[in-house]
Design an enzyme around this catalytic site. Structure first.
Site, PDB file in Angstrom:
ATOM      1  N   LYS A  61     -11.945   1.667   0.435  1.00  0.00           N
ATOM      2  CA  LYS A  61     -11.131   0.521   0.007  1.00  0.00           C
ATOM      3  C   LYS A  61     -10.994  -0.442   1.181  1.00  0.00           C
ATOM      4  O   LYS A  61     -10.846  -0.011   2.336  1.00  0.00           O
ATOM      5  CB  LYS A  61      -9.752   1.028  -0.432  1.00  0.00           C
ATOM      6  CG  LYS A  61      -8.840  -0.025  -1.056  1.00  0.00           C
ATOM      7  CD  LYS A  61      -7.527   0.618  -1.493  1.00  0.00           C
ATOM      8  CE  LYS A  61      -6.575  -0.355  -2.153  1.00  0.00           C
ATOM      9  NZ  LYS A  61      -5.331   0.307  -2.590  1.00  0.00           N
ATOM     10  N   SER A  65      -4.014  -0.705  -7.331  1.00  0.00           N
ATOM     11  CA  SER A  65      -4.757  -1.711  -6.587  1.00  0.00           C
ATOM     12  C   SER A  65      -6.123  -1.243  -6.104  1.00  0.00           C
ATOM     13  O   SER A  65      -6.945  -2.056  -5.719  1.00  0.00           O
ATOM     14  CB  SER A  65      -3.932  -2.152  -5.381  1.00  0.00           C
ATOM     15  OG  SER A  65      -3.791  -1.070  -4.465  1.00  0.00           O
ATOM     16  N   SER A  89      -1.458   3.381  -6.846  1.00  0.00           N
ATOM     17  CA  SER A  89      -2.712   2.637  -6.694  1.00  0.00           C
ATOM     18  C   SER A  89      -3.975   3.479  -6.637  1.00  0.00           C
ATOM     19  O   SER A  89      -5.072   2.928  -6.652  1.00  0.00           O
ATOM     20  CB  SER A  89      -2.637   1.748  -5.450  1.00  0.00           C
ATOM     21  OG  SER A  89      -1.831   0.637  -5.725  1.00  0.00           O
TER      22      SER A  89
END
Ligand SMILES: [Mg+2]
Ligand SMILES: [Zn+2]
Lengths: 482, 476, 95
Positions: free
Chosen positions: A79, A154, A178
């Site tokens: 990420k 997210s 997330s």
């Protein structure tokens, strides 16, 4: 969706046994990413040259008879809020569009130590604030199960990359769900470890007391493998766990779960829960009972009230964590300003997106004098009460079970006009971060439209092994094809 | 109407550590700009602080030396404000649970017994340094200082005059130096002082409006700044314009010799303190506090009492000596080498301080060995050199660091004490001055003085005057 | 939960963010909704919760006072917009 998928477990075994080379594996995955990511939009940066160079190193180690790590040659994506030395790390924000960290996050070092290959950086909601990956400054990631829908957020890019078989494993971060919520939306496994089990050093902070890094994968075994690689005490993170670590999770996954005590809070089945999700979770409960677990309905009274306490705490911490982005040392700098104050104010106003600014504002408000006791302090007190309630449950039960998300993956653009509606998608996951315990989301069924449904298993502090064993037993039992 | 001045001081002292408070960067002063920096102290995204344990030890040491209570459970807090010298846009400090609270310092000042209560001592990180270019529209930032550990010592408003404030600061400085807590170089900014000052009519209970003074870099400036501000405030009250005194921060402009209102850092003031989530609470065990208290070196006031007791110094002498830790150590070493306390005190308080003052040097610059001073004293006592010659040797020793014997030799300053040599000289003088000899024998005793002088002159000052006198008497 | 636009404008100043009037209005409304929702915890008894209590067995996490050096200073400052020698150069700051 396709047949060319290989798990991280199989890749590392195959490479160690010289069935194929790391370079072959990395090349085929890069090819797949290039074919598929145009449609999905999971990646922000692809590190093709670096990845191939790394793969060659792994192959040299193997041909030279030298020992290799447990993720030898496994392509992994990270990420884009975890720092990678020399590789752009943007947090999907215009603020850090050109930011190149001079150091690696601890998790990245650990993956490299295990000979994993970092293949790219994945899309996310800006600074990890959001539940749909629509808040990225650069692109919208689509749900590989239905490209008209969001992948969740997210860590939407990391979840989608695994769901679309572009990589077997990825890392995400979970501040209020997330990892688990996008895992549920994309029909993959997502694990949020206990707060402190995985070092946060190098993870660009959102809510420091809540943030935790964890893996995405197709199988529970791969998540267990990833956790073994990334967990562990880190001298650079004061909040990292100082006690004993479970050395191996993969070794004991086959264990049956007869007699395991599972609690199902009735608060997880109230207003707002999608009927199909509720039905799917009820089916799962039957499956667990079939496996010999004892399942009871219990009450976790504070569970329903966590949402706004979570938004107060996470936004307060974020307002402070994101204050360093002022255009002075790094990051975006506005073009027009007449003095240094304006430079800072304009840079921040121009580079942060709407959701980020909204949270900075909310957090600043909650900390400002006159409001601190009413909001931030009371939210922390609520958090302590909630922790107490979880401890009570874990005195009698091994796990807590429930849905991961109250809603199925929604359409792109459907919810992003109403922040509170968006926040409600995290109602079952945020309490886990407030308490700091570990939880996993695993696919447990499909809606009539074929959308994946996620099941959440929550364990006590450092109870990852129990979670992984239960999840693995369940996964083997239902053999879900998505 | 008579006015009373009320002063409280906030003192920031950089702690004596090798590395910074939250990262391993060096704390060395005067390094190349941004040389002592890393991802942590320049606040790069993703970095985290880890507390230096020595910072806790030194803060506890300061607390015990200043009679504070040490709090066993400590947390750190974030103080949020934007400024280019603050890389994270928050300072990690302590808000409602400081490491030490409730201490005091006592001293005499102009007949008054002063007891300054210490409200708190907390730890925090320093900010960077800004350099403003005179001729260009730029400022430059050096982050070497960010993350240097500080303690902030906050006094209660118990000080009643600028002189008391200076005395308090001197005492605090010497305590921090004695405890090896801070090197307290005000000129390098490792000891900084902000002052809160207000005035009120004598007898009034409530405090007047206070003004905070910043940018004070020496004892002299502290006194001057407080005197100026005291005068400004009293004048405003006298002319019925007390309302013009507003609670504000004023900067001491030493060049202009006055205080000027400061432009506030950002218009809005609200530090939004909250507990630092990246750091765990700091638990200080009672046993650790006891151990630190036990290891505390002798404090200046204790040393002064001992000097009076052990070396029979006057209180004033003892105070001057202990006020400067290095000086007092030099003094004691000289005694340990074998010098008499009286002689050592005379030299240190006399010649040594005089030379240091003249050359504007501090005790840190003394290179002379205490053993050499002892040997110099011995040379005088044995009559090898005269007092006057010894002063010359001392100066040379201070400057060159040479041994007293070498310098005496090189400069040919040793006295002629050999009886044989002196007898020859005396005889010659008596032969050359028959008139004086006769005068003396006729009862003019002052003639002897003249003859001694002549012998000394003939020896170019190197003769031992006492021996000359004795020999002359015998011959006469 | 009543919040005024002036409150929100003041918060914007603190946060070093600039907003248009419409944005301020929108934020004001959103704050009201979110903070009203927060007051659902009012029915819980939180008075006696002591946040400063720390488990006695908790160990402080500290490091020893040892120097380390981040060697590559060029890399460390490669994200700065402008440098002069080894200083970061910014528009003039008036104190
Ligand atoms: Mg301070
Ligand atoms: Zn540093």
């Amino acid at each position: 969706m396709q047949s060319d998928y290989m798990s991280a477990w199989d890749i590392s075994k195959g490479i160690a046994e010289k069935k194929f080379s790391a370079v072959e594996i990395v090349e085929s995955h890069i090819k797949r990413i290039k074919e598929r990511d145009g449609e999905i939009g999971a990646f922000l940066t692809l590190c093709e040259d670096e990845a191939l160079a790394q793969a060659r190193e792994v192959d040299e180690k193997i041909s030279g008879g030298r020992p290799v790590g447990r993720l030898a040659g496994v392509p992994a994506a990270i990420k884009d809020n975890m720092c990678t030395d020399g590789i752009r790390t943007t947090c999907a924000s215009k603020m850090l569009e050109d930011f190149i960290p001079p150091y690696n996050a601890t998790v990245v070092e650990r993956l490299l130590d295990e000979d994993a290959v970092i293949i790219g950086k994945t899309n996310m909601d800006e600074f990890a604030m959001g539940s749909s990956t629509e808040n990225s400054a650069f692109r919208i990631t689509k749900n590989p199960r239905d490209i008209t829908r969001v992948p969740g957020g997210s860590s939407g890019g990391s979840a989608a990359a695994v769901a679309a078989d572009m990589v077997p494993v990825t890392l995400g971060s979970d501040t209020g769900g997330s990892i688990r919520q996008p895992a549920a939306f994309c029909g993959v496994v997502g694990l949020k470890p206990t707060y402190g089990l995985v070092s946060r050093y190098g993870l660009i902070a959102f809510g420091s007391s809540l943030d935790q890094i964890g893996p995405f994968s197709k199988t529970v075994l791969d998540s267990a493998l990833m956790l073994e690689a990334i967990q562990g005490k880190d001298e650079r993170d004061s909040t990292s766990y100082r006690g004993e670590y479970q050395k191996s999770y993969t070794d004991s996954l086959g264990k049956d779960i007869k007699g395991m005590r599972i609690a199902v809070p009735k608060e997880f089945f109230m207003d707002g829960l999608d009927d199909e999700i509720a039905a799917s979770v009820q089916e799962s409960i039957k499956c667990f009972e079939g496996l010999g677990a004892k399942v009871d309905e219990i009450s976790l009274p504070a569970a329903g009230d966590g949402l706004s306490a979570y938004y107060i705490i996470s936004s307060a911490e974020a307002s402070s964590n994101l204050a360093r982005y002022d255009g002075i040392r790094y990051g975006y700098r506005a073009k027009d300003y007449t003095n240094i104050d304006e430079l800072m104010e304009m840079s921040r106003s121009e580079a942060f997106g709407t959701e980020v600014k909204r949270r900075i504002m909310l957090g600043t408000y909650a900390l400002s004098s006159g409001y601190y006791d009413e909001y931030y302090n009371r939210a922390q007190k609520f958090r302590k009460v909630l922790k107490g309630q979880f401890e009570d449950v874990f005195r009698s039960y091994d796990l807590i079970l429930g849905p991961t998300s109250p809603v199925l993956p929604f359409k792109i653009g459907e919810r992003n006009s109403d922040p509170l509606q968006m926040y409600l998608a995290d109602v079952y996951t945020i309490i886990v971060n407030l308490v700091g315990v570990p939880a996993i989301s695993i696919p447990c069924g499909r809606s009539t439209e074929g959308l994946p449904v996620g099941l959440q298993l929550i364990g006590p502090h450092y109870g990852e092994l129990r979670i992984l064993q239960a999840a693995h037993a369940f996964e083997q039992e239902i053999k879900l094809e998505l | 109407m008579n006015f009373e001045t009320v002063i409280g001081l906030e003192i920031h002292a950089e702690l004596y550590t090798k590395s910074k408070i939250f990262c391993g960067c060096s704390t060395k002063f005067a390094s190349k700009p941004n040389e002592n920096t890393c991802p942590v102290c320049i606040g790069l995204p993703g970095t985290l602080p880890v507390l230096n344990e020595e910072v806790v030890r030194l803060a506890v040491k300061a607390g015990t030396a200043l009679n504070c209570r040490i709090n066993n459970v400590n947390k750190l807090d974030r103080k949020n404000y934007f400024y280019p010298d603050l890389p994270k846009a928050y300072q990690i400090s302590q808000y409602d649970l400081p490491m030490c609270s409730g201490g005091h310092v006592e001293f005499e000042c102009e007949e008054r017994h002063v007891r300054v209560r210490i409200n708190r001592i907390h730890i925090e990180e320093d900010a960077g340094k800004l350099i403003h270019l005179e001729e260009e529209p730029f400022s430059l930032i050096d982050y070497n200082r960010t993350g240097i550990p500080l303690i902030e010592i906050v006094s209660e408003p118990d000080i009643r005059s600028p002189l008391e404030a200076v005395t308090y600061l001197r005492i605090l400085k010497s305590i921090l130096e004695y405890g090896e807590i801070s090197d307290c170089r005000m000129e390098q900014g490792s000891l900084r002082c902000d002052a809160n000052i207000s005035v009120r009519p004598v007898g009034q209970k409530e405090y007047g409006t206070k003004v905070e003074l910043k940018n004070i870099n020496s004892f002299r400036e502290l006194q001057k700044a407080l005197e100026k501000e005291e005068k400004r405030q009293i004048e405003l009250y006298r002319f019925g314009e007390g309302h013009k005194i507003v609670q504000e921060t004023r900067r001491w402009d030493s060049g202009k010799g006055r205080t000027v209102p400061m432009r506030s850092k950002g218009e809005a003031h609200d530090y939004r303190y909250f507990p630092e989530p990246d750091l765990m609470p700091v638990i200080i065990k009672e046993s650790t506090v006891d151990e630190i208290r036990g290891s505390l070196p002798e404090m200046p006031y204790e040393k002064a009492a001992r000097f009076v007791e052990e070396y029979r110094l006057g209180e004033g002498e003892a105070e001057i000596l202990v006020g400067d830790k290095k000086l007092s150590e030099f003094f004691e070493s000289t005694i340990r080498e074998g010098a008499s306390p009286k002689a050592a005190a005379n030299w240190v308080l006399g010649e040594l301080l005089r030379i240091m003052n003249e050359a504007d040097l501090s005790s840190a610059d003394i290179t002379m060995k205490p053993a050499y001073l002892h040997r110099l004293i011995s040379l005088v006592e044995s009559g090898t050199i005269s007092n006057t010659a010894a002063k010359e040797v001392f100066k040379e020793m201070f400057e060159s660091g040479g041994t007293p014997e070498d310098i005496v030799e090189k400069k040919g300053l040793s006295q002629i004490s050999s009886k044989k040599d002196l007898e020859i000289l005396v005889k010659k003088v008596l032969e050359d001055n028959p008139k004086s000899v006769e005068d003396y024998r006729n009862g003019k005793t002052q003639a002897a003085g003249y003859l001694v002088g002549q012998v000394m002159k003939a020896s170019q000052g190197k003769a031992n005057p006492q021996m000359v006198r004795d020999l002359l008497m015998r011959e006469l | 939960m009543k919040i005024s636009r002036e409150d929100v404008a003041y918060i914007a100043k603190l946060a070093k963010l600039r907003f248009s009037d419409e944005e301020l209005d929108r934020l004001t409304r959103e704050f009201e909704t979110i903070l009203t929702h927060f007051h659902s915890i009012d029915r819980m008894d939180l008075e006696n919760v002591d946040l400063d209590k720390v488990p006695v067995d908790q160990q402080s996490v500290v490091r020893s006072d040892e120097k380390t050096v981040f060697e590559d200073k060029k890399k460390l400052f490669n994200n700065a917009k402008s440098m002069r020698e080894t200083y970061i150069q910014v528009p003039k700051i008036i104190e």
